[in-house]
Design an enzyme around this catalytic site. Structure first.
Site, short mmCIF file in Angstrom:
data_model
loop_
_atom_site.label_atom_id
_atom_site.label_comp_id
_atom_site.label_asym_id
_atom_site.label_seq_id
_atom_site.Cartn_x
_atom_site.Cartn_y
_atom_site.Cartn_z
N HIS B 37 0.58 7.97 7.22
CA HIS B 37 -0.86 7.96 6.91
C HIS B 37 -1.53 9.26 7.36
O HIS B 37 -2.35 9.83 6.67
CB HIS B 37 -1.54 6.76 7.59
CG HIS B 37 -1.52 5.51 6.77
ND1 HIS B 37 -0.38 4.78 6.58
CD2 HIS B 37 -2.49 4.89 6.05
CE1 HIS B 37 -0.66 3.75 5.79
NE2 HIS B 37 -1.93 3.79 5.46
N LYS B 102 -0.19 -6.93 8.77
CA LYS B 102 -0.53 -8.13 9.56
C LYS B 102 -1.59 -7.77 10.58
O LYS B 102 -1.64 -6.64 11.07
CB LYS B 102 0.71 -8.70 10.23
CG LYS B 102 1.43 -7.71 11.13
CD LYS B 102 1.82 -8.26 12.46
CE LYS B 102 2.64 -7.26 13.26
NZ LYS B 102 2.37 -7.29 14.68
#
Lengths: 279, 185
Positions: B37, B102
Protein backbone atom coordinates in the site's frame (compact mmCIF):
# COMPACT_ATOMS: atom_id res chain seq x y z
CA UNK A 1 25.17 -35.18 33.91
CA UNK A 2 23.34 -36.15 30.74
CA UNK A 3 24.50 -35.11 27.29
CA UNK A 4 22.03 -33.83 24.68
CA UNK A 5 23.25 -33.11 21.18
CA UNK A 6 22.42 -29.68 19.74
CA UNK A 7 21.53 -31.41 16.46
CA UNK A 8 18.67 -33.22 18.20
CA UNK A 9 17.42 -29.91 19.61
CA UNK A 10 17.46 -28.38 16.11
CA UNK A 11 15.50 -31.29 14.65
CA UNK A 12 12.98 -31.22 17.51
CA UNK A 13 12.37 -27.47 17.22
CA UNK A 14 11.82 -27.84 13.45
CA UNK A 15 9.25 -30.60 13.98
CA UNK A 16 7.46 -28.61 16.70
CA UNK A 17 7.23 -25.50 14.48
CA UNK A 18 5.50 -27.55 11.76
CA UNK A 19 3.24 -29.47 14.14
CA UNK A 20 2.15 -26.37 16.05
CA UNK A 21 1.20 -24.54 12.86
CA UNK A 22 -0.80 -27.42 11.33
CA UNK A 23 -2.56 -28.93 14.36
CA UNK A 24 -4.54 -27.03 16.94
CA UNK A 25 -3.93 -28.27 20.52
CA UNK A 26 -6.81 -30.62 21.57
CA UNK A 27 -7.93 -28.29 24.39
CA UNK A 28 -8.32 -25.33 22.02
CA UNK A 29 -10.25 -27.35 19.43
CA UNK A 30 -12.46 -28.74 22.18
CA UNK A 31 -13.16 -25.20 23.41
CA UNK A 32 -14.22 -24.14 19.88
CA UNK A 33 -16.54 -27.16 19.54
CA UNK A 34 -18.08 -26.56 22.99
CA UNK A 35 -18.54 -22.88 22.24
CA UNK A 36 -20.43 -23.75 19.05
CA UNK A 37 -22.80 -25.97 21.07
CA UNK A 38 -23.45 -23.24 23.64
CA UNK A 39 -23.65 -20.24 21.29
CA UNK A 40 -27.18 -18.79 21.12
CA UNK A 41 -26.58 -16.42 18.17
CA UNK A 42 -26.98 -18.17 14.76
CA UNK A 43 -24.37 -16.16 12.82
CA UNK A 44 -21.86 -16.71 15.63
CA UNK A 45 -22.62 -20.44 15.63
CA UNK A 46 -22.05 -20.58 11.88
CA UNK A 47 -18.62 -18.95 12.21
CA UNK A 48 -17.55 -21.26 15.05
CA UNK A 49 -18.48 -24.21 12.80
CA UNK A 50 -16.30 -22.80 10.02
CA UNK A 51 -13.37 -22.48 12.45
CA UNK A 52 -13.60 -26.22 13.20
CA UNK A 53 -13.86 -26.92 9.45
CA UNK A 54 -10.71 -24.87 8.91
CA UNK A 55 -8.78 -26.94 11.48
CA UNK A 56 -9.87 -30.17 9.73
CA UNK A 57 -9.02 -28.77 6.28
CA UNK A 58 -5.55 -27.68 7.44
CA UNK A 59 -4.83 -31.21 8.71
CA UNK A 60 -6.17 -32.81 5.53
CA UNK A 61 -4.17 -30.58 3.16
CA UNK A 62 -1.08 -30.22 5.38
CA UNK A 63 -1.59 -26.45 5.36
CA UNK A 64 -1.05 -24.07 8.25
CA UNK A 65 -4.25 -23.30 10.20
CA UNK A 66 -3.56 -19.58 9.75
CA UNK A 67 -1.34 -17.76 7.25
CA UNK A 68 0.23 -15.79 10.09
CA UNK A 69 2.52 -18.55 11.24
CA UNK A 70 3.85 -16.07 13.75
CA UNK A 71 7.10 -15.35 15.47
CA UNK A 72 8.39 -18.55 17.01
CA UNK A 73 8.17 -18.17 20.79
CA UNK A 74 10.32 -20.97 22.17
CA UNK A 75 10.17 -21.84 25.87
CA UNK A 76 13.01 -24.04 27.08
CA UNK A 77 12.99 -25.78 30.45
CA UNK A 78 16.53 -26.95 30.92
CA UNK A 79 17.33 -29.44 33.65
CA UNK A 80 20.46 -28.36 35.54
CA UNK A 81 21.96 -31.84 35.08
CA UNK A 82 21.88 -31.56 31.29
CA UNK A 83 24.96 -30.77 29.29
CA UNK A 84 24.32 -29.53 25.76
CA UNK A 85 26.86 -30.57 23.19
CA UNK A 86 26.90 -27.49 21.00
CA UNK A 87 25.21 -24.08 21.04
CA UNK A 88 21.63 -24.08 22.40
CA UNK A 89 20.55 -20.70 20.97
CA UNK A 90 22.04 -21.49 17.59
CA UNK A 91 20.34 -24.91 17.56
CA UNK A 92 16.95 -23.35 18.30
CA UNK A 93 17.32 -20.75 15.55
CA UNK A 94 18.51 -23.38 13.08
CA UNK A 95 15.47 -25.47 14.04
CA UNK A 96 13.14 -22.53 13.38
CA UNK A 97 14.86 -21.89 10.03
CA UNK A 98 14.52 -25.56 9.03
CA UNK A 99 10.92 -25.93 10.23
CA UNK A 100 9.68 -22.74 8.57
CA UNK A 101 11.39 -23.72 5.32
CA UNK A 102 10.37 -27.38 5.14
CA UNK A 103 6.91 -26.79 6.60
CA UNK A 104 6.18 -24.05 4.02
CA UNK A 105 5.45 -21.62 6.83
CA UNK A 106 5.42 -17.87 6.35
CA UNK A 107 8.53 -15.87 7.11
CA UNK A 108 7.18 -12.92 9.05
CA UNK A 109 10.20 -11.48 10.87
CA UNK A 110 11.99 -8.23 10.06
CA UNK A 111 15.55 -7.91 11.29
CA UNK A 112 15.15 -4.35 12.55
CA UNK A 113 11.94 -2.80 13.91
CA UNK A 114 12.36 0.50 12.03
CA UNK A 115 14.37 -0.38 8.93
CA UNK A 116 12.17 -3.44 8.37
CA UNK A 117 13.93 -5.89 6.09
CA UNK A 118 12.59 -9.46 6.26
CA UNK A 119 15.20 -11.89 7.61
CA UNK A 120 13.85 -14.46 5.12
CA UNK A 121 13.87 -17.44 7.48
CA UNK A 122 11.64 -16.37 10.41
CA UNK A 123 14.60 -16.12 12.77
CA UNK A 124 15.43 -15.07 15.36
CA UNK A 125 13.15 -17.05 17.67
CA UNK A 126 11.96 -15.40 20.88
CA UNK A 127 13.63 -17.67 23.43
CA UNK A 128 12.74 -17.94 27.13
CA UNK A 129 15.10 -20.15 29.10
CA UNK A 130 14.38 -21.62 32.54
CA UNK A 131 16.61 -23.77 34.65
CA UNK A 132 14.83 -26.67 36.35
CA UNK A 133 15.76 -29.68 38.45
CA UNK A 134 16.78 -32.95 36.84
CA UNK A 135 18.30 -34.07 33.56
CA UNK A 136 15.49 -33.44 31.07
CA UNK A 137 15.08 -30.75 28.43
CA UNK A 138 11.54 -29.61 27.61
CA UNK A 139 10.84 -27.43 24.59
CA UNK A 140 7.56 -25.66 23.89
CA UNK A 141 7.03 -23.83 20.58
CA UNK A 142 4.25 -21.26 20.43
CA UNK A 143 3.94 -19.57 17.03
CA UNK A 144 2.44 -16.18 17.92
CA UNK A 145 0.51 -14.20 15.32
CA UNK A 146 0.58 -10.44 15.46
CA UNK A 147 -3.07 -9.67 14.67
CA UNK A 148 -3.69 -10.51 18.30
CA UNK A 149 -0.25 -9.55 19.66
CA UNK A 150 -0.85 -5.99 18.43
CA UNK A 151 -3.97 -5.69 20.60
CA UNK A 152 -2.15 -6.60 23.82
CA UNK A 153 -1.47 -3.99 26.52
CA UNK A 154 0.36 -3.36 29.79
CA UNK A 155 -0.39 -0.91 32.57
CA UNK A 156 1.31 -0.02 35.83
CA UNK A 157 -1.71 0.24 38.15
CA UNK A 158 -1.58 1.69 41.65
CA UNK A 159 -2.02 -0.73 44.58
CA UNK A 160 -5.19 1.22 45.46
CA UNK A 161 -6.67 0.25 42.06
CA UNK A 162 -6.81 -3.32 43.42
CA UNK A 163 -8.67 -6.19 41.81
CA UNK A 164 -11.33 -3.84 40.41
CA UNK A 165 -8.62 -1.93 38.55
CA UNK A 166 -7.28 -5.19 37.14
CA UNK A 167 -10.74 -6.28 35.96
CA UNK A 168 -11.40 -2.93 34.31
CA UNK A 169 -8.05 -2.94 32.50
CA UNK A 170 -8.59 -6.48 31.15
CA UNK A 171 -12.11 -5.65 29.89
CA UNK A 172 -11.03 -2.28 28.46
CA UNK A 173 -8.21 -4.01 26.56
CA UNK A 174 -10.55 -6.66 25.13
CA UNK A 175 -13.16 -4.06 24.16
CA UNK A 176 -10.55 -1.88 22.47
CA UNK A 177 -9.27 -4.92 20.56
CA UNK A 178 -12.76 -5.62 19.19
CA UNK A 179 -12.68 -7.66 15.99
CA UNK A 180 -8.95 -7.18 15.28
CA UNK A 181 -7.43 -10.14 17.18
CA UNK A 182 -9.65 -12.74 15.40
CA UNK A 183 -12.12 -13.54 18.18
CA UNK A 184 -12.92 -15.86 19.83
CA UNK A 185 -9.71 -14.97 21.61
CA UNK A 186 -7.62 -16.54 24.34
CA UNK A 187 -6.45 -14.11 27.03
CA UNK A 188 -3.28 -14.34 29.07
CA UNK A 189 -3.11 -12.04 32.10
CA UNK A 190 0.09 -11.35 34.04
CA UNK A 191 -0.23 -9.64 37.42
CA UNK A 192 2.67 -8.54 39.60
CA UNK A 193 6.43 -8.72 39.22
CA UNK A 194 7.81 -5.70 37.37
CA UNK A 195 7.14 -3.99 34.02
CA UNK A 196 8.91 -6.72 32.06
CA UNK A 197 7.90 -9.69 34.22
CA UNK A 198 4.18 -8.84 33.98
CA UNK A 199 4.41 -9.07 30.19
CA UNK A 200 6.30 -12.35 30.45
CA UNK A 201 3.66 -13.78 32.84
CA UNK A 202 0.88 -12.83 30.41
CA UNK A 203 2.63 -14.68 27.59
CA UNK A 204 3.33 -17.67 29.85
CA UNK A 205 -0.39 -17.78 30.80
CA UNK A 206 -1.17 -18.55 27.14
CA UNK A 207 0.72 -21.84 27.48
CA UNK A 208 -1.73 -23.25 30.02
CA UNK A 209 -4.37 -25.63 28.54
CA UNK A 210 -7.77 -23.90 28.40
CA UNK A 211 -9.42 -26.60 30.52
CA UNK A 212 -6.98 -26.13 33.43
CA UNK A 213 -8.05 -23.43 35.89
CA UNK A 214 -5.55 -21.66 38.14
CA UNK A 215 -4.41 -23.87 41.04
CA UNK A 216 -5.11 -21.00 43.46
CA UNK A 217 -8.88 -20.90 44.06
CA UNK A 218 -8.92 -17.12 44.37
CA UNK A 219 -7.39 -16.70 40.91
CA UNK A 220 -9.47 -19.55 39.45
CA UNK A 221 -12.54 -17.55 40.52
CA UNK A 222 -11.12 -14.36 39.04
CA UNK A 223 -10.36 -16.17 35.77
CA UNK A 224 -13.98 -17.33 35.54
CA UNK A 225 -15.36 -13.92 36.42
CA UNK A 226 -13.21 -12.19 33.78
CA UNK A 227 -14.06 -14.79 31.12
CA UNK A 228 -17.78 -14.35 31.82
CA UNK A 229 -17.32 -10.56 31.64
CA UNK A 230 -15.57 -10.82 28.28
CA UNK A 231 -18.29 -13.13 26.97
CA UNK A 232 -20.91 -10.54 27.96
CA UNK A 233 -19.40 -7.81 25.75
CA UNK A 234 -21.30 -9.02 22.68
CA UNK A 235 -18.22 -8.77 20.39
CA UNK A 236 -18.62 -12.43 19.37
CA UNK A 237 -16.76 -14.56 16.82
CA UNK A 238 -14.99 -12.30 14.27
CA UNK A 239 -16.57 -9.28 16.00
CA UNK A 240 -19.89 -9.86 14.20
CA UNK A 241 -21.78 -10.25 17.51
CA UNK A 242 -22.45 -13.21 19.78
CA UNK A 243 -21.62 -14.73 23.14
CA UNK A 244 -18.30 -16.38 22.27
CA UNK A 245 -15.77 -13.56 22.45
CA UNK A 246 -13.16 -15.60 24.35
CA UNK A 247 -12.44 -19.33 24.60
CA UNK A 248 -10.35 -19.08 27.73
CA UNK A 249 -8.50 -16.82 30.14
CA UNK A 250 -5.54 -17.66 32.35
CA UNK A 251 -3.86 -15.56 35.03
CA UNK A 252 -0.24 -15.94 36.17
CA UNK A 253 1.10 -13.97 39.11
CA UNK A 254 4.34 -13.07 40.86
CA UNK A 255 5.28 -11.13 44.00
CA UNK A 256 5.60 -7.41 43.37
CA UNK A 257 6.78 -4.16 45.01
CA UNK A 258 4.80 -2.49 47.83
CA UNK A 259 4.30 0.53 45.56
CA UNK A 260 3.15 -1.25 42.42
CA UNK A 261 0.52 -3.37 40.67
CA UNK A 262 1.72 -4.17 37.13
CA UNK A 263 -0.87 -5.83 34.86
CA UNK A 264 -0.31 -7.16 31.36
CA UNK A 265 -2.91 -8.56 28.96
CA UNK A 266 -1.56 -10.71 26.14
CA UNK A 267 -4.25 -11.49 23.59
CA UNK A 268 -4.13 -14.59 21.41
CA UNK A 269 -6.55 -15.68 18.70
CA UNK A 270 -8.76 -18.76 18.18
CA UNK A 271 -5.70 -20.32 16.54
CA UNK A 272 -3.75 -20.42 19.81
CA UNK A 273 -1.01 -22.80 18.76
CA UNK A 274 1.54 -24.65 20.85
CA UNK A 275 3.46 -27.92 20.66
CA UNK A 276 5.94 -29.42 23.10
CA UNK A 277 8.49 -32.21 23.39
CA UNK A 278 10.71 -33.59 26.13
CA UNK A 279 14.22 -34.79 25.44
CA UNK B 1 -29.28 -11.73 2.01
CA UNK B 2 -26.85 -13.82 -0.02
CA UNK B 3 -25.25 -12.33 -3.11
CA UNK B 4 -23.16 -13.73 -5.93
CA UNK B 5 -20.68 -11.06 -6.96
CA UNK B 6 -18.17 -10.87 -9.78
CA UNK B 7 -15.12 -8.63 -10.16
CA UNK B 8 -14.96 -6.15 -11.82
CA UNK B 9 -18.07 -5.30 -9.88
CA UNK B 10 -21.18 -3.60 -11.17
CA UNK B 11 -21.31 -0.37 -9.12
CA UNK B 12 -25.10 -0.51 -8.89
CA UNK B 13 -24.92 -4.01 -7.46
CA UNK B 14 -22.39 -2.92 -4.83
CA UNK B 15 -24.89 -0.31 -3.63
CA UNK B 16 -27.46 -3.06 -2.96
CA UNK B 17 -25.18 -4.78 -0.43
CA UNK B 18 -25.96 -4.24 3.24
CA UNK B 19 -23.73 -4.83 6.26
CA UNK B 20 -24.29 -8.43 7.38
CA UNK B 21 -25.10 -9.80 3.90
CA UNK B 22 -23.20 -12.87 2.67
CA UNK B 23 -21.27 -12.66 -0.57
CA UNK B 24 -19.72 -15.32 -2.79
CA UNK B 25 -17.05 -13.45 -4.74
CA UNK B 26 -15.54 -14.58 -8.05
CA UNK B 27 -13.01 -13.02 -10.38
CA UNK B 28 -9.69 -11.18 -10.04
CA UNK B 29 -8.50 -9.98 -6.66
CA UNK B 30 -5.09 -8.38 -5.98
CA UNK B 31 -3.20 -8.96 -2.73
CA UNK B 32 -1.66 -6.02 -0.91
CA UNK B 33 -0.64 -5.36 2.68
CA UNK B 34 1.04 -2.44 4.48
CA UNK B 35 4.27 -2.30 2.50
CA UNK B 36 2.56 -2.68 -0.90
CA UNK B 37 0.00 0.00 0.00
CA UNK B 38 2.82 2.37 0.89
CA UNK B 39 4.50 1.73 -2.47
CA UNK B 40 1.23 2.12 -4.40
CA UNK B 41 0.65 5.51 -2.75
CA UNK B 42 4.25 6.55 -3.47
CA UNK B 43 3.75 5.57 -7.13
CA UNK B 44 0.56 7.66 -7.27
CA UNK B 45 2.44 10.58 -5.65
CA UNK B 46 5.05 10.43 -8.41
CA UNK B 47 2.33 10.35 -11.05
CA UNK B 48 3.23 6.79 -12.02
CA UNK B 49 0.82 4.00 -12.94
CA UNK B 50 0.19 1.60 -10.03
CA UNK B 51 1.07 -2.09 -10.62
CA UNK B 52 -2.55 -2.96 -11.41
CA UNK B 53 -5.56 -1.02 -12.63
CA UNK B 54 -7.24 0.41 -9.53
CA UNK B 55 -10.49 1.42 -11.24
CA UNK B 56 -13.14 -1.15 -10.32
CA UNK B 57 -10.60 -3.38 -8.58
CA UNK B 58 -10.75 -5.61 -5.51
CA UNK B 59 -7.89 -5.83 -3.00
CA UNK B 60 -7.40 -8.61 -0.45
CA UNK B 61 -5.25 -7.88 2.60
CA UNK B 62 -3.36 -11.16 2.76
CA UNK B 63 0.15 -12.49 3.09
CA UNK B 64 -0.16 -16.19 2.22
CA UNK B 65 2.14 -19.00 3.28
CA UNK B 66 4.23 -20.62 0.50
CA UNK B 67 2.23 -22.90 -1.79
CA UNK B 68 2.63 -26.67 -1.47
CA UNK B 69 3.03 -28.60 -4.75
CA UNK B 70 -0.63 -29.60 -4.87
CA UNK B 71 -2.05 -26.05 -4.49
CA UNK B 72 -1.56 -22.63 -6.11
CA UNK B 73 -1.30 -20.95 -2.70
CA UNK B 74 -0.76 -21.81 0.97
CA UNK B 75 -2.93 -20.69 3.87
CA UNK B 76 -4.50 -17.37 2.89
CA UNK B 77 -6.70 -15.75 5.52
CA UNK B 78 -7.06 -11.98 5.95
CA UNK B 79 -4.80 -9.67 7.95
CA UNK B 80 -6.01 -6.77 10.14
CA UNK B 81 -7.40 -4.09 7.81
CA UNK B 82 -6.93 -1.17 10.19
CA UNK B 83 -3.22 -1.06 9.30
CA UNK B 84 -4.22 -0.07 5.76
CA UNK B 85 -6.49 2.79 6.94
CA UNK B 86 -3.78 5.37 6.33
CA UNK B 87 -3.63 4.44 2.64
CA UNK B 88 -7.12 3.21 1.73
CA UNK B 89 -8.85 6.60 1.10
CA UNK B 90 -6.22 7.38 -1.54
CA UNK B 91 -6.83 4.05 -3.32
CA UNK B 92 -10.61 4.40 -3.05
CA UNK B 93 -10.46 7.85 -4.64
CA UNK B 94 -8.41 6.25 -7.45
CA UNK B 95 -11.17 3.71 -8.14
CA UNK B 96 -10.74 0.78 -5.73
CA UNK B 97 -14.22 -0.69 -5.15
CA UNK B 98 -13.83 -3.76 -2.94
CA UNK B 99 -11.57 -4.20 0.09
CA UNK B 100 -11.28 -7.62 1.74
CA UNK B 101 -9.83 -8.07 5.22
CA UNK B 102 -10.85 -8.34 8.87
CA UNK B 103 -11.55 -5.91 11.69
CA UNK B 104 -12.88 -2.36 11.89
CA UNK B 105 -12.02 0.65 9.68
CA UNK B 106 -11.50 4.34 10.45
CA UNK B 107 -13.99 7.13 9.83
CA UNK B 108 -11.78 8.45 7.02
CA UNK B 109 -12.03 5.08 5.22
CA UNK B 110 -15.82 4.94 5.71
CA UNK B 111 -16.15 8.48 4.35
CA UNK B 112 -14.08 7.54 1.29
CA UNK B 113 -16.21 4.40 0.80
CA UNK B 114 -19.43 6.46 0.82
CA UNK B 115 -17.88 9.02 -1.54
CA UNK B 116 -16.91 6.30 -4.03
CA UNK B 117 -19.63 3.67 -3.58
CA UNK B 118 -17.16 1.05 -2.34
CA UNK B 119 -17.65 -1.89 0.02
CA UNK B 120 -15.55 -3.61 2.66
CA UNK B 121 -15.94 -7.37 2.87
CA UNK B 122 -14.73 -9.54 5.76
CA UNK B 123 -13.00 -12.87 5.27
CA UNK B 124 -12.75 -15.20 8.26
CA UNK B 125 -9.68 -14.21 10.25
CA UNK B 126 -7.45 -17.11 11.20
CA UNK B 127 -9.15 -19.51 8.78
CA UNK B 128 -6.19 -19.68 6.41
CA UNK B 129 -6.84 -23.15 5.00
CA UNK B 130 -10.55 -22.47 4.47
CA UNK B 131 -10.02 -19.17 2.65
CA UNK B 132 -7.36 -20.75 0.41
CA UNK B 133 -9.90 -23.32 -0.82
CA UNK B 134 -11.64 -20.66 -2.96
CA UNK B 135 -8.43 -19.44 -4.63
CA UNK B 136 -7.88 -21.09 -8.03
CA UNK B 137 -4.86 -19.23 -9.35
CA UNK B 138 -2.13 -17.03 -7.93
CA UNK B 139 0.60 -15.22 -9.84
CA UNK B 140 3.20 -12.71 -8.76
CA UNK B 141 2.59 -9.18 -10.10
CA UNK B 142 5.44 -7.19 -8.54
CA UNK B 143 7.62 -6.38 -5.50
CA UNK B 144 8.91 -9.88 -4.90
CA UNK B 145 11.38 -8.34 -2.44
CA UNK B 146 8.46 -7.92 -0.03
CA UNK B 147 8.22 -11.72 0.34
CA UNK B 148 4.79 -12.69 1.65
CA UNK B 149 3.76 -9.04 1.22
CA UNK B 150 4.41 -8.98 -2.57
CA UNK B 151 1.48 -8.06 -4.85
CA UNK B 152 -0.19 -11.15 -6.34
CA UNK B 153 -3.05 -11.54 -8.78
CA UNK B 154 -5.54 -14.10 -7.48
CA UNK B 155 -8.37 -15.74 -9.34
CA UNK B 156 -11.04 -16.62 -6.82
CA UNK B 157 -14.25 -18.61 -7.18
CA UNK B 158 -17.10 -18.32 -4.70
CA UNK B 159 -14.93 -16.84 -1.97
CA UNK B 160 -17.18 -16.79 1.15
CA UNK B 161 -17.28 -13.25 2.56
CA UNK B 162 -19.49 -11.08 4.75
CA UNK B 163 -20.32 -7.43 4.09
CA UNK B 164 -18.64 -5.74 7.07
CA UNK B 165 -19.16 -2.12 5.96
CA UNK B 166 -21.50 -1.23 3.10
CA UNK B 167 -21.34 1.69 0.67
CA UNK B 168 -23.51 3.81 2.97
CA UNK B 169 -21.23 3.29 5.96
CA UNK B 170 -23.32 0.77 7.91
CA UNK B 171 -20.86 -1.19 10.04
CA UNK B 172 -21.41 -4.83 11.06
CA UNK B 173 -18.80 -4.46 13.83
CA UNK B 174 -21.17 -1.96 15.49
CA UNK B 175 -24.54 -3.38 14.40
CA UNK B 176 -23.79 -7.08 15.07
CA UNK B 177 -22.75 -6.88 18.74
CA UNK B 178 -25.62 -4.42 19.46
CA UNK B 179 -28.16 -6.75 17.85
CA UNK B 180 -26.87 -9.70 19.86
CA UNK B 181 -26.90 -7.76 23.14
CA UNK B 182 -30.47 -6.59 22.61
CA UNK B 183 -31.88 -9.95 21.47
CA UNK B 184 -29.21 -12.57 21.96
CA UNK B 185 -29.99 -14.19 25.27
Amino acid sequence: MRNIDAGLIKKTVAQLCIKANRQLPPDVLEAIINAEKNEPWPEARRILGLLSDNVALAAEKCLPICQDTGMACVFVELGQDVHIEGDLEKAINEGVRLGYDEGLLRKSVVGDPLRRVNTGDNTPALISLHLTQGDKLRIIVMPKGFGSENMSALKMLKPSDGVEGVKKFVLDTVNAAGANPCPPIVVGVGIGGSFDKAAYLAKKALLRPLNEPNKDEYYAGLEKELLDGINATGIGPQGFGGRTTALGLAIETMPTHVAGLPVAVNISCHATRRASAEL
Amino acid sequence: MEYILNVPADTEKLKELRAGDSVLLSGTVYTARDAAHKRICEALDRGETPPFELAGSAVYYVGPTPAPESCCIGAAGPTTSGRMDAYSPRLLDAGLKIMIGKGGRSKAVKDAMRRNGAVYLAAIGGAGALMAASIEQAELVCWEDLGCEAVRKLTVRNMPLTVAIDSEGRDLYEIGPKAYLSKGE
